[in-house]
Design a protein around this motif. Structure first.
Motif, short mmCIF file in Angstrom:
data_model
loop_
_atom_site.label_atom_id
_atom_site.label_comp_id
_atom_site.label_asym_id
_atom_site.label_seq_id
_atom_site.Cartn_x
_atom_site.Cartn_y
_atom_site.Cartn_z
N GLN A 1 14.21 54.31 -16.60
CA GLN A 1 13.63 54.57 -15.19
C GLN A 1 14.93 54.54 -14.38
O GLN A 1 15.21 55.28 -13.71
N CYS B 1 15.93 57.71 -12.32
CA CYS B 1 16.33 57.53 -10.74
C CYS B 1 17.86 57.83 -10.48
O CYS B 1 18.01 58.40 -9.38
N GLN C 1 8.75 46.05 -11.64
CA GLN C 1 8.50 47.48 -10.79
C GLN C 1 8.29 47.15 -9.27
O GLN C 1 8.73 47.73 -8.37
N GLN C 2 7.68 45.79 -9.22
CA GLN C 2 7.66 45.47 -7.56
C GLN C 2 9.17 45.28 -6.89
O GLN C 2 9.10 45.74 -5.96
N LEU D 1 12.01 46.49 -8.15
CA LEU D 1 12.67 47.74 -8.07
C LEU D 1 12.21 48.56 -6.88
O LEU D 1 12.97 49.24 -6.14
N LYS D 2 11.00 48.86 -6.50
CA LYS D 2 10.39 49.39 -5.60
C LYS D 2 11.10 48.83 -4.14
O LYS D 2 11.55 49.47 -3.23
N ARG D 3 10.85 47.28 -4.00
CA ARG D 3 11.14 46.84 -2.84
C ARG D 3 12.74 47.12 -2.61
O ARG D 3 13.20 47.37 -1.56
N MET E 1 14.69 49.41 -3.72
CA MET E 1 15.20 50.91 -3.33
C MET E 1 14.90 51.15 -1.84
O MET E 1 15.52 51.89 -1.27
N GLU E 2 13.55 50.69 -1.50
CA GLU E 2 13.35 50.76 -0.16
C GLU E 2 14.42 50.17 0.75
O GLU E 2 14.62 50.71 1.66
N PRO F 1 16.28 56.10 -2.62
CA PRO F 1 15.09 56.59 -3.14
C PRO F 1 15.51 57.05 -4.59
O PRO F 1 16.75 57.68 -5.34
N CYS F 2 14.46 57.10 -5.81
CA CYS F 2 14.44 57.51 -7.03
C CYS F 2 14.70 59.00 -6.83
O CYS F 2 14.01 59.57 -6.37
#
Length: 247
Positions: free
Chosen positions: A144, A148, A226-227, A229-231, A233-234, A239-240
């Protein structure tokens, strides 16, 4: 002038390992910081009796990331040049500390900001067999991060690392648990840090070691990663798919 190197060990309930690990670390580094993250098994009392180390006690357990955050802050405040982090569970090889630290400046043009240990970069005769779920999650996160950001990592979670202390102020560590390395990678990409890997042995002494609570379930652990990572990146506006890489 030689670099000032600090080796830091985040510790939580390691009464069976801490003496042996510290004795071995002393052979390879003069300055040692132990961050005791609210241990309740006798580790705290044992550490208070050990001379010749720097010691930070967290009054309550905060998490693995909190231990590393304290180590980062200590290295910055005390103006070290290099910080090596190593776990205190006996699953890293302290004899590699000098090589890990030296690797920061091996690339003649400019130093690396992070030299990250990898248990999968080379097949070593002494390697253990990792728990299948841990290896699988590590592999998926590696893929991932590559997709990304273009990061060519083979081991996203190894705690054996060397950092250029001048780069540490780039990090704002708010993830205090086991997902802290994911926050670190996203922020490293955000700041364009230079990253490389260093082969280290794969050693598992206690395969039954627990992450604690729901994280012992591999699916829930992956969802947690995943939570984060998403948080991250935002929050970092990374962004990926941008494909930015320092490695």
């Amino acid at each position: 002038m030689s670099s000032r190197v600090l080796t830091a060990l985040p510790v939580y309930n390691e009464v069976n390992h801490v003496h042996g690990v510290l004795d071995e670390v002393r052979r390879y580094c003069d300055e040692i910081l132990v961050v005791n993250d609210g241990s309740t098994d006798g580790t705290t009392e044992l550490l208070d009796e050990i001379e010749g180390i720097h010691l930070i006690h967290h009054t309550v357990n905060q998490g693995y990331g909190a231990g590393l955050r304290s180590a980062f802050n200590y290295a910055i405040e005390n103006e070290y040049d290099l910080l090596v982090t190593i776990d205190c569970d006996g699953q890293h090889a302290p004899k590699l500390i000098p090589q890990m630290a030296a690797a920061v400046e091996l690339d003649g043009s400019q130093p690396w900001d992070i030299v990250s240990g990898s248990r999968y970069l080379q097949e070593l005769d002494t390697n253990s067999v990792p728990p299948e779920d841990r290896r699988a999650i590590n592999f998926r996160i590696n893929q991932q991060l590559k997709e990304c950001f273009g990061l060519e990592l083979t081991d996203s979670f190894c705690g054996f690392k060397a950092y250029r202390v001048a780069a540490l102020p780039c990090f704002e560590i708010t993830e205090l648990g086991y997902a802290m390395p994911l926050q670190l990678w996203v922020q490293a990409v955000r700041h364009g840090l230079r990253i490389t890997e260093f082969p280290v042995p794969l050693i598992y002494l206690e395969e039954e070691r627990s992450f604690g609570g729901s994280l012992d379930d591999s699916e829930k652990r992956m969802a947690y990663y995943q939570q984060i990572l998403k948080r991250e990146m935002e929050s970092q506006d990374v962004p990926c798919g941008e494909g930015r890489s320092s490695s």
